[in-house]
Write a protein that holds these residues in place. Structure first.
Motif, short mmCIF file in Angstrom:
data_model
loop_
_atom_site.label_atom_id
_atom_site.label_comp_id
_atom_site.label_asym_id
_atom_site.label_seq_id
_atom_site.Cartn_x
_atom_site.Cartn_y
_atom_site.Cartn_z
N PRO A 157 0.77 -1.19 0.09
CA PRO A 157 0.08 -0.08 0.08
C PRO A 157 0.82 1.27 -0.02
N ILE A 158 2.05 1.19 0.22
CA ILE A 158 3.00 2.38 0.43
C ILE A 158 3.66 2.62 -1.05
N CYS A 159 4.26 1.64 -1.66
CA CYS A 159 4.67 1.88 -2.68
C CYS A 159 4.44 1.25 -3.99
N GLY A 160 3.45 0.16 -3.83
CA GLY A 160 2.94 -0.52 -5.05
C GLY A 160 3.68 -1.89 -5.50
N LYS A 161 4.94 -2.16 -4.82
CA LYS A 161 5.45 -3.10 -5.41
C LYS A 161 4.82 -4.63 -4.94
N PRO A 162 5.21 -5.67 -5.31
CA PRO A 162 4.72 -6.79 -4.70
C PRO A 162 4.77 -7.17 -3.33
N ARG A 163 4.13 -7.60 -2.64
CA ARG A 163 4.34 -7.69 -1.20
C ARG A 163 5.05 -8.86 -0.77
N ALA A 164 5.58 -8.78 0.34
CA ALA A 164 6.42 -10.04 0.92
C ALA A 164 5.73 -10.70 1.77
N THR A 165 5.57 -11.89 1.56
CA THR A 165 4.77 -12.79 2.64
C THR A 165 4.83 -12.40 4.17
N GLU A 166 6.11 -12.49 4.47
CA GLU A 166 6.63 -12.30 5.66
C GLU A 166 6.18 -10.79 6.45
N LEU A 167 6.19 -9.74 5.51
CA LEU A 167 5.91 -8.67 5.86
C LEU A 167 4.42 -7.98 5.35
N ALA A 168 3.59 -9.01 5.11
CA ALA A 168 2.40 -8.41 4.42
C ALA A 168 1.71 -7.33 5.45
N PRO A 169 1.08 -6.46 5.05
CA PRO A 169 0.73 -6.22 3.63
C PRO A 169 1.89 -5.42 2.80
N PHE A 170 3.17 -5.24 3.49
CA PHE A 170 3.96 -4.59 2.96
C PHE A 170 5.20 -5.35 2.06
N CYS A 171 5.85 -4.49 1.10
CA CYS A 171 6.99 -5.21 0.38
C CYS A 171 8.19 -5.37 1.14
N SER A 172 8.55 -4.54 2.09
CA SER A 172 9.78 -4.34 2.85
C SER A 172 9.64 -3.59 4.05
N LYS A 173 10.62 -3.86 4.99
CA LYS A 173 10.71 -3.16 6.21
C LYS A 173 10.82 -1.63 6.32
N ALA A 174 11.38 -1.12 5.23
CA ALA A 174 11.26 0.28 4.89
C ALA A 174 9.79 0.65 4.81
N CYS A 175 9.11 0.09 4.01
CA CYS A 175 7.74 0.54 3.71
C CYS A 175 6.90 0.58 4.87
N ARG A 176 7.27 -0.76 5.70
CA ARG A 176 6.67 -1.00 6.87
C ARG A 176 6.83 -0.03 7.99
N ASP A 177 7.96 0.21 8.12
CA ASP A 177 8.39 1.80 8.94
C ASP A 177 7.72 2.87 8.74
N ARG A 178 7.76 3.34 7.36
CA ARG A 178 7.05 4.59 6.66
C ARG A 178 5.64 4.51 7.27
N ASP A 179 4.81 3.24 7.04
CA ASP A 179 3.56 3.35 7.45
C ASP A 179 3.56 3.56 9.00
N LEU A 180 4.50 2.67 9.66
CA LEU A 180 4.35 3.29 11.16
C LEU A 180 4.34 4.54 11.62
#
Length: 65
Positions: free
Chosen positions: A14-37
């Motif tokens: 939902p942050i950058c539009g790249k395919p998401r990573a299963t272990e970080l769903a719904p994000f693609c990376s830790k960077a996008c997860r942190d940006r959302d937080l």
């Protein structure tokens, strides 16, 4: 494969539009997860509503204009 599985497989970050990573769903990376937080912590996500009522203490703490 069911329709729900197909939708999940094609889901995007939902942050950058790249395919998401299963272990970080719904994000693609830790960077996008942190940006959302950071958006949540910085009140970047908000639902508009009525203004809060003025408290009786508002005259004790005047606002600088």
């Amino acid at each position: 494969m069911t329709d729900k599985t197909a939708v999940r497989a094609n889901a995007r970050c939902p942050i950058c539009g790249k395919p998401r990573a299963t272990e970080l769903a719904p994000f693609c990376s830790k960077a996008c997860r942190d940006r959302d937080l950071l958006q949540w912590l910085g009140d970047g996500y908000a639902i508009p509503g009525r203004p809060a009522p003025q408290s009786e203490d508002s005259d004790l703490y005047p606002q600088d204009d």
